[in-house]
Design a protein around this motif. Structure first.
Motif, PDB file in Angstrom:
ATOM      1  N   LEU A 202       0.623  11.365   7.191  1.00  0.00           N
ATOM      2  CA  LEU A 202       0.466  10.228   6.288  1.00  0.00           C
ATOM      3  C   LEU A 202       0.143   8.992   7.112  1.00  0.00           C
ATOM      4  CD1 LEU A 202       1.088   8.756   3.476  1.00  0.00           C
ATOM      5  CD2 LEU A 202       3.435   8.604   4.280  1.00  0.00           C
ATOM      6  N   GLY A 203      -0.883   8.250   6.699  1.00  0.00           N
ATOM      7  CA  GLY A 203      -1.272   7.075   7.471  1.00  0.00           C
ATOM      8  C   GLY A 203      -1.299   5.811   6.631  1.00  0.00           C
ATOM      9  N   ALA A 204      -1.131   4.675   7.300  1.00  0.00           N
ATOM     10  CA  ALA A 204      -1.227   3.383   6.620  1.00  0.00           C
ATOM     11  C   ALA A 204      -1.807   2.355   7.572  1.00  0.00           C
ATOM     12  CB  ALA A 204       0.156   2.930   6.157  1.00  0.00           C
ATOM     13  N   ASP A 205      -2.433   1.325   6.981  1.00  0.00           N
ATOM     14  CA  ASP A 205      -2.873   0.218   7.839  1.00  0.00           C
ATOM     15  C   ASP A 205      -1.702  -0.741   8.039  1.00  0.00           C
ATOM     16  OD1 ASP A 205      -2.666  -1.459   5.617  1.00  0.00           O
ATOM     17  OD2 ASP A 205      -4.822  -1.400   5.175  1.00  0.00           O
ATOM     18  N   ALA A 206      -1.924  -1.789   8.792  1.00  0.00           N
ATOM     19  CA  ALA A 206      -0.809  -2.668   9.159  1.00  0.00           C
ATOM     20  C   ALA A 206      -0.193  -3.374   7.950  1.00  0.00           C
ATOM     21  CB  ALA A 206      -1.279  -3.695  10.185  1.00  0.00           C
ATOM     22  N   SER A 207      -0.974  -3.496   6.872  1.00  0.00           N
ATOM     23  CA  SER A 207      -0.421  -4.154   5.680  1.00  0.00           C
ATOM     24  C   SER A 207       0.464  -3.201   4.878  1.00  0.00           C
ATOM     25  CB  SER A 207      -1.560  -4.654   4.792  1.00  0.00           C
ATOM     26  OG  SER A 207      -2.141  -3.567   4.089  1.00  0.00           O
ATOM     27  N   GLY A 208       0.413  -1.924   5.217  1.00  0.00           N
ATOM     28  CA  GLY A 208       1.200  -0.938   4.483  1.00  0.00           C
ATOM     29  C   GLY A 208       0.386  -0.199   3.443  1.00  0.00           C
ATOM     30  N   LYS A 209      -0.886  -0.501   3.344  1.00  0.00           N
ATOM     31  CA  LYS A 209      -1.728   0.242   2.392  1.00  0.00           C
ATOM     32  C   LYS A 209      -1.974   1.638   2.954  1.00  0.00           C
ATOM     33  CE  LYS A 209      -6.112  -0.121  -0.130  1.00  0.00           C
ATOM     34  NZ  LYS A 209      -6.511   1.241   0.119  1.00  0.00           N
ATOM     35  N   PHE A 210      -1.693   2.662   2.134  1.00  0.00           N
ATOM     36  CA  PHE A 210      -1.877   4.034   2.601  1.00  0.00           C
ATOM     37  C   PHE A 210      -3.356   4.292   2.866  1.00  0.00           C
ATOM     38  CE2 PHE A 210       1.983   5.507  -0.143  1.00  0.00           C
ATOM     39  CZ  PHE A 210       2.850   4.936   0.783  1.00  0.00           C
ATOM     40  N   SER A 211      -3.630   4.886   4.023  1.00  0.00           N
ATOM     41  CA  SER A 211      -5.025   5.188   4.331  1.00  0.00           C
ATOM     42  C   SER A 211      -5.368   6.636   4.001  1.00  0.00           C
ATOM     43  CB  SER A 211      -5.317   4.880   5.797  1.00  0.00           C
ATOM     44  OG  SER A 211      -4.325   5.460   6.626  1.00  0.00           O
ATOM     45  N   GLY A 212      -4.405   7.513   4.053  1.00  0.00           N
ATOM     46  CA  GLY A 212      -4.711   8.893   3.709  1.00  0.00           C
ATOM     47  C   GLY A 212      -3.518   9.804   3.883  1.00  0.00           C
ATOM     48  N   ILE A 213      -3.635  10.998   3.296  1.00  0.00           N
ATOM     49  CA  ILE A 213      -2.565  11.980   3.435  1.00  0.00           C
ATOM     50  C   ILE A 213      -3.170  13.372   3.593  1.00  0.00           C
ATOM     51  CG2 ILE A 213      -2.285  12.426   0.945  1.00  0.00           C
ATOM     52  CD1 ILE A 213       0.830  12.460   1.605  1.00  0.00           C
ATOM     53  N   TRP A 214      -2.516  14.163   4.398  1.00  0.00           N
ATOM     54  CA  TRP A 214      -2.878  15.566   4.570  1.00  0.00           C
ATOM     55  C   TRP A 214      -1.594  16.353   4.332  1.00  0.00           C
ATOM     56  CZ3 TRP A 214      -4.663  17.992   9.915  1.00  0.00           C
ATOM     57  CH2 TRP A 214      -5.117  19.293   9.681  1.00  0.00           C
ATOM     58  N   HIS A 215      -1.600  17.143   3.288  1.00  0.00           N
ATOM     59  CA  HIS A 215      -0.382  17.841   2.876  1.00  0.00           C
ATOM     60  C   HIS A 215      -0.623  19.348   2.901  1.00  0.00           C
ATOM     61  CE1 HIS A 215       3.091  18.157  -0.326  1.00  0.00           C
ATOM     62  NE2 HIS A 215       3.330  18.834   0.776  1.00  0.00           N
TER      63      HIS A 215
ATOM     64  N   VAL B 280      10.848  -0.005  -1.180  1.00  0.00           N
ATOM     65  CA  VAL B 280      10.536  -0.354  -2.571  1.00  0.00           C
ATOM     66  C   VAL B 280       9.183  -1.060  -2.627  1.00  0.00           C
ATOM     67  CG1 VAL B 280      11.174  -1.916  -4.460  1.00  0.00           C
ATOM     68  CG2 VAL B 280      12.907  -0.416  -3.447  1.00  0.00           C
ATOM     69  N   ALA B 281       9.022  -2.068  -1.778  1.00  0.00           N
ATOM     70  CA  ALA B 281       7.774  -2.836  -1.773  1.00  0.00           C
ATOM     71  C   ALA B 281       6.592  -1.952  -1.360  1.00  0.00           C
ATOM     72  CB  ALA B 281       7.902  -4.023  -0.818  1.00  0.00           C
ATOM     73  N   LEU B 282       6.848  -1.066  -0.402  1.00  0.00           N
ATOM     74  CA  LEU B 282       5.779  -0.186   0.081  1.00  0.00           C
ATOM     75  C   LEU B 282       5.270   0.714  -1.042  1.00  0.00           C
ATOM     76  CD1 LEU B 282       4.118   0.855   2.495  1.00  0.00           C
ATOM     77  CD2 LEU B 282       5.988   2.452   2.991  1.00  0.00           C
ATOM     78  N   ARG B 283       6.177   1.228  -1.839  1.00  0.00           N
ATOM     79  CA  ARG B 283       5.762   2.095  -2.952  1.00  0.00           C
ATOM     80  C   ARG B 283       5.027   1.282  -4.019  1.00  0.00           C
ATOM     81  NH1 ARG B 283      10.012   4.696  -0.729  1.00  0.00           N
ATOM     82  NH2 ARG B 283       9.903   6.964  -0.639  1.00  0.00           N
ATOM     83  N   LEU B 284       5.577   0.120  -4.358  1.00  0.00           N
ATOM     84  CA  LEU B 284       4.931  -0.694  -5.398  1.00  0.00           C
ATOM     85  C   LEU B 284       3.489  -1.032  -5.017  1.00  0.00           C
ATOM     86  CD1 LEU B 284       7.880  -3.078  -6.401  1.00  0.00           C
ATOM     87  CD2 LEU B 284       6.858  -1.258  -7.795  1.00  0.00           C
ATOM     88  N   LYS B 285       3.272  -1.191  -3.720  1.00  0.00           N
ATOM     89  CA  LYS B 285       1.943  -1.527  -3.213  1.00  0.00           C
ATOM     90  C   LYS B 285       0.966  -0.366  -3.391  1.00  0.00           C
ATOM     91  CE  LYS B 285       2.480  -3.917   0.495  1.00  0.00           C
ATOM     92  NZ  LYS B 285       2.922  -4.142   1.900  1.00  0.00           N
ATOM     93  N   ASN B 286       1.475   0.844  -3.391  1.00  0.00           N
ATOM     94  CA  ASN B 286       0.578   1.999  -3.292  1.00  0.00           C
ATOM     95  C   ASN B 286       0.517   2.919  -4.507  1.00  0.00           C
ATOM     96  OD1 ASN B 286      -0.670   2.144  -0.456  1.00  0.00           O
ATOM     97  ND2 ASN B 286       1.477   1.642  -0.017  1.00  0.00           N
ATOM     98  N   ILE B 287       1.375   2.719  -5.510  1.00  0.00           N
ATOM     99  CA  ILE B 287       1.321   3.658  -6.629  1.00  0.00           C
ATOM    100  C   ILE B 287       0.046   3.447  -7.458  1.00  0.00           C
ATOM    101  CG2 ILE B 287       3.752   4.266  -6.920  1.00  0.00           C
ATOM    102  CD1 ILE B 287       4.103   2.066  -8.865  1.00  0.00           C
TER     103      ILE B 287
ATOM    104  N   GLU C 264       8.040  -0.293 -13.200  1.00  0.00           N
ATOM    105  CA  GLU C 264       9.230  -0.860 -13.850  1.00  0.00           C
ATOM    106  C   GLU C 264      10.486  -0.032 -13.553  1.00  0.00           C
ATOM    107  OE1 GLU C 264       8.704  -1.971 -17.973  1.00  0.00           O
ATOM    108  OE2 GLU C 264       6.613  -2.515 -17.626  1.00  0.00           O
ATOM    109  N   CYS C 265      10.285   1.284 -13.448  1.00  0.00           N
ATOM    110  CA  CYS C 265      11.425   2.153 -13.085  1.00  0.00           C
ATOM    111  C   CYS C 265      11.964   1.730 -11.713  1.00  0.00           C
ATOM    112  CB  CYS C 265      11.003   3.617 -13.009  1.00  0.00           C
ATOM    113  SG  CYS C 265      10.475   4.334 -14.566  1.00  0.00           S
ATOM    114  N   ILE C 266      11.054   1.509 -10.771  1.00  0.00           N
ATOM    115  CA  ILE C 266      11.453   1.152  -9.410  1.00  0.00           C
ATOM    116  C   ILE C 266      12.188  -0.191  -9.409  1.00  0.00           C
ATOM    117  CG2 ILE C 266      10.578   0.544  -7.106  1.00  0.00           C
ATOM    118  CD1 ILE C 266       8.222   2.481  -7.610  1.00  0.00           C
ATOM    119  N   GLU C 267      11.603  -1.160 -10.108  1.00  0.00           N
ATOM    120  CA  GLU C 267      12.198  -2.504 -10.102  1.00  0.00           C
ATOM    121  C   GLU C 267      13.584  -2.513 -10.759  1.00  0.00           C
ATOM    122  OE1 GLU C 267       8.870  -4.393 -11.915  1.00  0.00           O
ATOM    123  OE2 GLU C 267       7.831  -4.658  -9.989  1.00  0.00           O
ATOM    124  N   MET C 268      13.701  -1.795 -11.863  1.00  0.00           N
ATOM    125  CA  MET C 268      14.993  -1.765 -12.559  1.00  0.00           C
ATOM    126  C   MET C 268      16.044  -1.014 -11.741  1.00  0.00           C
ATOM    127  SD  MET C 268      15.896  -0.286 -16.337  1.00  0.00           S
ATOM    128  CE  MET C 268      14.553  -1.104 -17.164  1.00  0.00           C
ATOM    129  N   GLY C 269      15.637   0.082 -11.132  1.00  0.00           N
ATOM    130  CA  GLY C 269      16.568   0.871 -10.323  1.00  0.00           C
ATOM    131  C   GLY C 269      17.085   0.084  -9.132  1.00  0.00           C
TER     132      GLY C 269
END
Ligand code: MOS
Length: 738
Positions: free
Chosen positions: A287-300, A374-381, A400-405
């Motif tokens: 899993l990769g990301a740039d410095a801002s935390g935006k996911f660049s790609g995934i290999w699963h 939390v912030a990292l996920r909100l940025k990428n979903i 909203e699930c993330i924020e409320m939780g």
């Protein structure tokens, strides 16, 4: 939004589950509990070797036991037409051609069945069946065999694998999960009775009576309508009742052979090799990301175990392709044949497994990036559209699930660095993860029968495996018609009732609710038609214009226009009034993608001396569209989270690589959470109806209650002690050795 803490705030009320009293008083019957005249008892004999073939079976001693009626073996059995030859066996897709082969594929495989007058006699005689085997090489060891299995691409590939692998932030790790077993409280059982030539009646524990009906109709080449399947009360399924297993067919064959009803109930150890399990799995994530935390790609990459006689693929990478905006994505999978029984869907199948790997990797990445998970996920979903199909989500409130939780668990008290908070020998940590599930919907139908006294019975063939389907049906019928709940009876779990899909894959309420809405409207319109013979105002009304009560039908707007059921019944000489309703997916599925989702948060403590993990609090916030019944829904979510705790910390079906069998295959040896292991679980729902999925707006619940649980726990353990646990279950030894 609803907020529930089902351990504290729930008080019993008159409006509980429709089946509650029947269940707790023992009046409600589970499959093995029906008393059927002249029933004989069957007990299975399992193979004691994991591979090879049967050389000979000696039944002499077993047959001498008093009460033994007959013993089925592959040499002495009624032929199942669907297993007539090798081609038919393959076409039947039944899996194990029980009693129609001398081959042995796994230890515990049913190879004989004793039928006797009593259970005791059958059990004793079964212990006296002597079998000689020609033994063959076997392999039950997933760990040592998966490296040899070759991966194949799964799903659509996105972008380019090489374009991102040199991203500044990369996590590349492997994840292993041991096999897990459903273990519903009620063990699988079948009472089979041939009530006439080609007429079959089954009391059978399952998650879909119409499916069972279809399978037996196929195997015996008889019309579906000749087969009645009853599964009125089901003591838990978790996926184990979604297919017809060999024991059910064994009971049907037994009944054919002795020309009597036959009852077969699996023992708890037989359940471990007889009704499926979540297969062992291996995964690798890059899993990769740039410095801002935006996911660049995934290999699963993912592999799961299967049997040597059937291919079962879990669909582990499905969830990876669903939740996040990965511009570059490659998913691959393969299956690994083993001398074990065939695995099956279990509690959030596939997604639970895949989600553990991706949500663990994302958490690991968050520490590398020094960003809040939390912030990292909100940025990428992928909140707008399904990233695999490109179709817009009908609704997706995962953010909203993330924020409320986060608020509910007091996420701001979490320390961004691991290993920061101590309390004596305990370290305290917080973790979170998200999960998603394709929100499906199947064709379903329902009927309402109304009596003169205003009591209605709402019917569908769907089973209620303990999820609250019947209660939900009552709620919907009440909402639409206005008839008080005390006058609404529910009947389900019988194949003679209007057909419905199996209850599984979080499809139950989503599918059946549409049919309940339709049939409730049909009832109003039918009554309005009769009422119009007495009062013109009821002519050509819409279902929304009228309201039903315990006494009669009235025009909503005026209320004084009222015709009683009494009058309607008398005037039209009615006995019973019956209406039907159908509903199913349509064009909306071409325009939108549908998902349910949830965010799990966990606060826990880890004992650094003993390796024990104690979960203090678990929070689960879900987007399941409209919540039809608050209590049943919250209860399902907290129950699912307990399953997730089992997955994370305890559950493991151990296999004996030397002798090729299962070890500790009972509820003493197989560990799962008991009440003392289950923490406070707070459940909340977003509760916004999905306007497109079905007439109620209810999306599926159930799977999303478990999917994010295990990674949330593993992530909290890392936050507590700074050790990354990538193999499940996370038992104390693993923590101490890490
Ligand atoms: Mo389930 S695995 O949706 O019964």
């Amino acid at each position: 939004m609803g907020f529930f803490n089902d351990q504290q705030n729930f008080s019993p009320s008159a409006e509980g589950r429709v089946e509650a009293i029947a269940k707790v008083t023992g009046k409600g019957k589970f499959s093995a509990e029906y008393s059927v005249k002249n029933v004989a008892y069957a007990v299975l004999v399992g193979s004691t070797v994991p591979s090879g073939s049967i050389q000979s079976i000696n039944l002499e001693v077993a047959k001498e036991v008093a009460g033994v009626i007959d013993i089925i073996t592959h040499q002495h059995k009624p032929i199942v037409p669907g297993f007539a030859d090798e081609t038919k066996i393959k076409e039947s897709k039944f899996g194990l051609p029980v009693f129609h082969t001398d081959k042995i594929y796994f230890k515990g495989q049913p190879i004989a069945m004793v039928i006797a007058e009593t259970l005791e006699e059958a059990t004793y005689a079964a212990s006296l069946v002597e079998v000689q085997y020609i033994k063959d090489n076997f392999n039950v060891d997933f760990e040592s065999s998966h490296p040899k299995s070759e991966l194949k691409v799964e799903g659509k590939e996105r972008g380019n694998l090489s374009s991102w692998t040199s991203s500044p932030y990369v996590v590349e790790e492997e994840y292993n999960i041991k096999a897990e077993v459903h273990n519903p409280m009620e063990m699988h059982a079948t009472i089979a009775e041939w009530t006439g030539e080609n007429q079959l009646k089954l009391y059978d524990k399952n998650q879909g009576v119409n499916n069972v009906q279809r399978v037996f109709a196929g195997l015996f080449s008889i019309p579906e309508k000749n087969i009645e399947v009853i599964s009125e009360f089901v003591g838990g399924g978790f996926g184990s009742g979604l297919r017809v297993w060999p024991h059910a067919l064994a009971a049907v064959m037994g009944a054919k052979m002795v020309k009597r009803p036959v009852k077969l109930m699996l023992t708890r150890p037989q359940m471990f090799a007889g009704t499926g399990y979540r297969p062992a799995s291996w995964q690798k994530i890059k899993l990769g990301a740039d410095a801002s935390g935006k996911f660049s790609g995934i290999w699963h990459q993912a592999k799961n175990g299967t049997s040597v006689y059937e291919n079962f693929s879990e669909g582990i990478t499905r969830v990876t392709r669903l939740i996040y905006n990965f511009e570059n994505l490659k998913a691959e999978s393969s299956i690994v044949p083993l001398n074990l029984s065939t695995p099956t869907w279990m509690r959030g199948p596939g997604d639970c497994t895949g989600d553990f790997a991706i949500e663990s990797a994302i958490d690991e990445l968050s520490y590398k990036l020094n960003q809040d998970p939390v912030a990292l996920r909100l940025k990428n979903i992928a909140l707008d559209k399904n990233p695999e199909t490109g179709l817009p989500w009908s609704t997706n409130y995962l953010n909203e699930c993330i924020e409320m939780g986060a608020k509910m668990i007091n996420w701001n008290e979490r320390k961004p660095l691991p290993n920061q908070t101590s309390d004596g020998d305990w370290k305290i940590g917080y973790g979170m993860a998200v999960g998603m599930w394709n929100a499906g919907r199947g064709k379903a139908s329902a009927a309402i029968r109304m009596q003169k006294n205003g009591v209605i019975t709402v019917q569908t063939a769907m089973t209620d495996i303990g999820t609250g389907t019947g209660t939900g049906m009552q709620n919907i019928a009440h909402d639409i018609t206005g008839i008080p709940k005390s006058n609404i009876k529910i009947e389900l779990g019988n194949s003679n009732l209007p057909p419905a899909p199996s209850q599984g894959g979080s499809n139950g309420m989503s599918s059946v609710s549409g049919a309940i809405v339709e049939v409730s409207k049909a009832l109003k319109l039918k009554l309005a038609e009769y009422a119009s013979l007495q009062n013109d105002k009821f002519k050509n009304v819409k279902s929304d214009d009228v309201l039903l009560s315990d006494k009669g039908i009235s025009i909503k707007a005026t209320a004084k226009d009222f015709v009683s059921y009494d009058e309607i019944w008398k005037k039209n000489n009615l006995d019973i009034l019956e209406v039907e309703g159908n509903s199913g997916p349509g064009e909306e599925r071409k325009k939108y993608s549908f998902c349910s989702s949830a965010a799990h948060f966990c606060k826990l403590r880890v004992n650094t001396k003993t390796g024990k993990v104690k979960i203090e609090k678990m929070v689960c916030v879900a987007d399941g569209g409209k919540i039809v019944n608050d209590k049943a829904a919250a209860n399902q979510m907290s129950g699912a989270a307990v399953g997730g705790i089992g997955m994370a910390l305890m559950e493991e079906q151990m296999v004996d690589a030397k002798l090729g069998g299962l070890i500790a295959n009972d509820l003493a040896g197989y560990h799962f959470p008991v009440n003392a292991d289950a923490p406070m679980i707070e459940v909340a729902f977003i509760g916004k109806p999905d306007p497109n999925i079905n007439p109620t707006g209810a999306k599926g619940l159930g799977e999303v209650g478990i999917i994010g649980t295990a990674p949330a726990i593993a992530n909290a353990i890392y936050n507590a002690i700074g050790k990354r646990m990538r193999d499940l279950p996370i038992t104390p030894d693993k923590i101490l050795l890490a």
